[in-house]
Write a protein that holds these residues in place. Structure first.
Motif, PDB file in Angstrom:
ATOM      1  N   VAL A 113       0.826  -1.207   0.000  1.00 57.42           N
ATOM      2  CA  VAL A 113       0.000   0.000   0.000  1.00 57.42           C
ATOM      3  C   VAL A 113       0.859   1.254   0.000  1.00 57.42           C
ATOM      4  O   VAL A 113       0.619   2.172  -0.781  1.00 57.42           O
ATOM      5  N   VAL A 119      -4.408   3.756  -4.050  1.00 52.85           N
ATOM      6  CA  VAL A 119      -4.708   4.584  -2.873  1.00 52.85           C
ATOM      7  C   VAL A 119      -4.120   5.982  -2.986  1.00 52.85           C
ATOM      8  O   VAL A 119      -4.252   6.790  -2.059  1.00 52.85           O
ATOM      9  N   MET A 153      -5.860   7.195   6.241  1.00 58.31           N
ATOM     10  CA  MET A 153      -6.694   6.732   5.136  1.00 58.31           C
ATOM     11  C   MET A 153      -7.950   7.593   5.059  1.00 58.31           C
ATOM     12  O   MET A 153      -8.751   7.598   5.991  1.00 58.31           O
ATOM     13  N   LEU A 156     -12.379   6.475   2.227  1.00 58.94           N
ATOM     14  CA  LEU A 156     -12.310   5.015   2.179  1.00 58.94           C
ATOM     15  C   LEU A 156     -13.417   4.428   1.327  1.00 58.94           C
ATOM     16  O   LEU A 156     -14.540   4.956   1.273  1.00 58.94           O
ATOM     17  N   ASP A 216     -11.329  -1.125   0.056  1.00 53.20           N
ATOM     18  CA  ASP A 216     -10.187  -0.969   0.961  1.00 53.20           C
ATOM     19  C   ASP A 216     -10.283  -1.933   2.143  1.00 53.20           C
ATOM     20  O   ASP A 216      -9.351  -2.019   2.943  1.00 53.20           O
TER      21      ASP A 216
END
Length: 123
Positions: free
Chosen positions: A45, A60, A79, A82, A86
């Protein structure tokens, strides 16, 4: 020896935000976040090196931010926005030594792993 411990996972609605933390020991040179959804391979990620240089996966980019606070010996993953896709178990990974990393998204680049923290995003 590097010890890692993640925290901060949970459940959130789509469009929401979560922050993950990973405490570490012995100041690894490279640290990353990976995730693994049910039935899928673990994927990289985001990566951060000891100088603060960072990379994030295209999936992302613009939504997730990796950072590190050496004074608190903690790695973070912020994050935002979202999405249900995810949803996964998120893992902290570390490589103790080395001056470069050939492919930060490969699991075998890292020799230490945390136990994981679950993130669930509902529609």
């Amino acid at each position: 020896q590097v010890q890692l411990a993640e925290s901060g996972g949970g459940s959130v609605q789509a469009g929401g935000s979560l922050s993950l933390s990973c405490t570490y020991t012995n100041n690894p040179v490279f640290m990353a976040w990976f995730r693994q959804a049910p039935g899928k391979e673990r994927e990289g990620v985001a990566l951060i090196n000891s100088y603060g240089g960072a990379s994030v996966a295209d999936s992302v980019k613009g939504r997730f931010t990796i950072s590190k606070d050496n004074s608190k010996t903690t790695l973070y993953l912020r994050m935002n926005s979202l999405k249900p896709e995810d949803t996964a178990m998120y893992y902290c990974a570390a490589r103790a030594r080395g001056s470069w990393i050939s492919d930060w998204k490969r699991m075998d680049e890292y020799n230490y792993w945390g136990q994981g923290t679950q993130v669930t995003v509902s529609k």
